[in-house]
Every structure is written in structure tokens, then in C-alpha cells.
Write a protein that holds these residues in place. Structure first.
Motif, PDB file in Angstrom:
ATOM      1  N   ASP A  10       1.720   7.605  -5.772  1.00  0.00           N
ATOM      2  CA  ASP A  10       1.535   6.992  -4.454  1.00  0.00           C
ATOM      3  C   ASP A  10       0.236   6.196  -4.348  1.00  0.00           C
ATOM      4  O   ASP A  10       0.074   5.391  -3.432  1.00  0.00           O
ATOM      5  N   THR A  11      -0.672   6.407  -5.274  1.00  0.00           N
ATOM      6  CA  THR A  11      -1.993   5.791  -5.188  1.00  0.00           C
ATOM      7  C   THR A  11      -1.916   4.278  -5.034  1.00  0.00           C
ATOM      8  O   THR A  11      -2.582   3.701  -4.180  1.00  0.00           O
ATOM      9  N   GLU A  12      -1.118   3.632  -5.856  1.00  0.00           N
ATOM     10  CA  GLU A  12      -1.067   2.167  -5.831  1.00  0.00           C
ATOM     11  C   GLU A  12      -0.427   1.616  -4.563  1.00  0.00           C
ATOM     12  O   GLU A  12      -0.729   0.508  -4.146  1.00  0.00           O
ATOM     13  N   VAL A  13       0.449   2.391  -3.938  1.00  0.00           N
ATOM     14  CA  VAL A  13       1.065   1.957  -2.682  1.00  0.00           C
ATOM     15  C   VAL A  13       0.110   2.186  -1.515  1.00  0.00           C
ATOM     16  O   VAL A  13      -0.021   1.350  -0.623  1.00  0.00           O
ATOM     17  N   VAL A  14      -0.576   3.320  -1.528  1.00  0.00           N
ATOM     18  CA  VAL A  14      -1.430   3.710  -0.406  1.00  0.00           C
ATOM     19  C   VAL A  14      -2.782   2.993  -0.440  1.00  0.00           C
ATOM     20  O   VAL A  14      -3.339   2.683   0.619  1.00  0.00           O
ATOM     21  N   ALA A  15      -3.307   2.688  -1.621  1.00  0.00           N
ATOM     22  CA  ALA A  15      -4.643   2.071  -1.726  1.00  0.00           C
ATOM     23  C   ALA A  15      -4.797   0.811  -0.869  1.00  0.00           C
ATOM     24  O   ALA A  15      -5.774   0.685  -0.132  1.00  0.00           O
ATOM     25  N   PRO A  16      -3.864  -0.146  -0.917  1.00  0.00           N
ATOM     26  CA  PRO A  16      -4.026  -1.329  -0.064  1.00  0.00           C
ATOM     27  C   PRO A  16      -3.997  -1.003   1.432  1.00  0.00           C
ATOM     28  O   PRO A  16      -4.667  -1.657   2.229  1.00  0.00           O
ATOM     29  N   GLU A  38     -18.716  -1.680  -3.311  1.00  0.00           N
ATOM     30  CA  GLU A  38     -17.598  -1.327  -4.188  1.00  0.00           C
ATOM     31  C   GLU A  38     -16.705  -0.297  -3.492  1.00  0.00           C
ATOM     32  O   GLU A  38     -16.459   0.789  -4.008  1.00  0.00           O
ATOM     33  N   VAL A  39     -16.214  -0.668  -2.318  1.00  0.00           N
ATOM     34  CA  VAL A  39     -15.496   0.270  -1.455  1.00  0.00           C
ATOM     35  C   VAL A  39     -14.290   0.898  -2.150  1.00  0.00           C
ATOM     36  O   VAL A  39     -14.081   2.104  -2.048  1.00  0.00           O
ATOM     37  N   GLU A  40     -13.513   0.116  -2.851  1.00  0.00           N
ATOM     38  CA  GLU A  40     -12.308   0.685  -3.466  1.00  0.00           C
ATOM     39  C   GLU A  40     -12.683   1.705  -4.539  1.00  0.00           C
ATOM     40  O   GLU A  40     -12.105   2.801  -4.600  1.00  0.00           O
ATOM     41  N   LYS A  41     -13.657   1.380  -5.345  1.00  0.00           N
ATOM     42  CA  LYS A  41     -14.111   2.307  -6.397  1.00  0.00           C
ATOM     43  C   LYS A  41     -14.652   3.592  -5.783  1.00  0.00           C
ATOM     44  O   LYS A  41     -14.322   4.702  -6.210  1.00  0.00           O
ATOM     45  N   VAL A  67       6.913   3.553   2.282  1.00  0.00           N
ATOM     46  CA  VAL A  67       5.814   4.320   2.872  1.00  0.00           C
ATOM     47  C   VAL A  67       5.504   3.726   4.242  1.00  0.00           C
ATOM     48  O   VAL A  67       5.192   2.538   4.364  1.00  0.00           O
ATOM     49  N   VAL A  68       5.582   4.580   5.286  1.00  0.00           N
ATOM     50  CA  VAL A  68       5.318   4.126   6.646  1.00  0.00           C
ATOM     51  C   VAL A  68       4.161   4.900   7.282  1.00  0.00           C
ATOM     52  O   VAL A  68       3.834   4.691   8.441  1.00  0.00           O
ATOM     53  N   GLY A  69       3.524   5.787   6.481  1.00  0.00           N
ATOM     54  CA  GLY A  69       2.371   6.519   6.986  1.00  0.00           C
ATOM     55  C   GLY A  69       1.801   7.436   5.930  1.00  0.00           C
ATOM     56  O   GLY A  69       2.478   7.777   4.959  1.00  0.00           O
ATOM     57  N   TYR A  70       0.543   7.786   6.116  1.00  0.00           N
ATOM     58  CA  TYR A  70      -0.076   8.790   5.256  1.00  0.00           C
ATOM     59  C   TYR A  70      -1.146   9.514   6.058  1.00  0.00           C
ATOM     60  O   TYR A  70      -1.636   9.024   7.079  1.00  0.00           O
ATOM     61  N   LEU A  71      -1.505  10.693   5.571  1.00  0.00           N
ATOM     62  CA  LEU A  71      -2.511  11.523   6.228  1.00  0.00           C
ATOM     63  C   LEU A  71      -3.283  12.283   5.146  1.00  0.00           C
ATOM     64  O   LEU A  71      -2.682  12.765   4.185  1.00  0.00           O
ATOM     65  N   VAL A  72      -4.599  12.341   5.309  1.00  0.00           N
ATOM     66  CA  VAL A  72      -5.460  13.112   4.401  1.00  0.00           C
ATOM     67  C   VAL A  72      -6.221  14.119   5.253  1.00  0.00           C
ATOM     68  O   VAL A  72      -6.877  13.742   6.237  1.00  0.00           O
ATOM     69  N   ALA A  73      -6.133  15.402   4.885  1.00  0.00           N
ATOM     70  CA  ALA A  73      -6.802  16.461   5.646  1.00  0.00           C
ATOM     71  C   ALA A  73      -7.466  17.441   4.692  1.00  0.00           C
ATOM     72  O   ALA A  73      -6.934  17.745   3.622  1.00  0.00           O
TER      73      ALA A  73
END
Length: 173
Positions: A10-16, A38-41, A67-73
Motif C-alpha cells: 500500500d505504500t506506493e498508493v498511499v504515499a502521494p 526532504e519531507v517524503e524521506k 483506496v478511498v481512505g487511510y488512518l494511522v493510529a
């Protein structure tokens, strides 16, 4: 709609999407959300450390394979002066403009997950200008409990190096 745990795929989809959210926050309040060069790094480094913590939850909302959403907790432990103990901080919450149900489903899933392991409190913060996410959080049962205030301080003035003369103090030169 499906809510699932994120995978490395999922990293490559969510990163942008993450970069888009960060840029929006920076536009709203550059003093608070000004991005590092270097925000992305840096984000990937921080995100990688989070993903290694077994008490971190990274959820993906998909609708028809998109992908229509993500959440990090993540779980934090409150200062010992408070009885809360462990609580969860929702760091990132992104929902596609065309799919508001994704946000409610992500919040419902994360609440259920942490409730099942005995955590009793979720916390979330967002930019003051982010009315859409504030409304989403409040509709899911969150309430305002703290307001952060920010004051920018002037940059320090450069000081000329003073030459010390033996036997003198700075006041006597």
C-alpha cells in the motif's frame, strides 16, 4: 467498502495521498505545518518506525479495489498524574472527497480494535482550518477537549563575536 490492515504494497498508493494532505496542511498554516526539505524521506522514516510497533494500527479503506481512505493510529501512555493510562492518537486520517463513509468506517474500525485490547480513549488533532475532518470526527463521537495555541518567536539576532581582553569582563570592555 472494505476496511483492512495496510500492507507494504500500500505504500506506493498511499504515499502521494499523504504528501497531498501534508501540502494542504502547510498551506493552511505554514508556521505549524511547514514541511522539511526532504519531507517524503522523513515521513517514510517516521512511518517505518511506526509500522514496526505492534500497537500501531494502519488501516486502508477500499471501494471497488480503489483506496478511498487511510488512518494511522498509535498507542501512547499518559503522564502519571492522569488516570487515563494508555490512549490512542490518530496521526493521519485521509478520506477521498467523494466517499465520506470511508472516514466513519475507518474511525469505527480503529475504535473497535483498540477497545478490544483495553484502550479506553482515542484522540485526534487536525488543522484549525480543516472543518471537514473536524465535522467527521465530531459526527463519530469525538469532542473538543484541548485547544492548541501557537505563537511564533522572532529568529535570534546574529551576535558579533566579542574579543575578550585578559583581565576584563564583558561589561568593562
Amino acid at each position: 467498502m472494505q476496511i483492512r490492515e495496510a500492507t507494504t504494497a500500500d505504500t506506493e498508493v498511499v504515499a502521494p495521498l499523504i504528501l497531498k494532505v501534508l501540502a494542504r496542511h502547510e498551506k493552511w498554516d505554514p508556521a505549524r505545518y511547514g514541511l522539511a526539505p526532504e519531507v517524503e524521506k522523513e515521513y517514510r522514516r517516521w512511518f517505518g518506525r511506526l509500522a514496526e510497533d505492534p500497537r500501531t494500527t494502519i488501516l486502508i479503506a477500499e471501494d471497488e479495489g480503489r483506496v478511498v481512505g487511510y488512518l494511522v493510529a498509535t498507542v501512547h501512555h499518559d503522564r502519571p498524574i492522569y488516570r487515563t493510562g494508555d490512549y490512542v492518537v490518530i496521526h493521519d486520517l485521509w478520506v477521498d472527497d467523494g466517499n465520506p463513509d470511508a472516514g466513519r468506517e475507518l474511525l469505527k474500525a480503529v475504535a473497535e480494535h483498540y477497545s478490544n485490547i483495553g484502550v479506553t480513549q482515542l484522540r485526534a488533532a487536525t488543522a484549525a482550518a480543516n472543518e471537514r475532518v473536524r465535522a467527521l470526527l465530531q459526527s463519530a463521537g469525538f469532542r473538543v477537549c484541548q485547544i492548541d495555541l501557537l505563537m511564533e518567536l522572532p529568529k535570534p539576532k546574529s551576535r558579533k563575536a566579542t574579543r575578550r581582553v585578559e583581565g576584563t569582563t564583558p561589561d568593562s570592555i
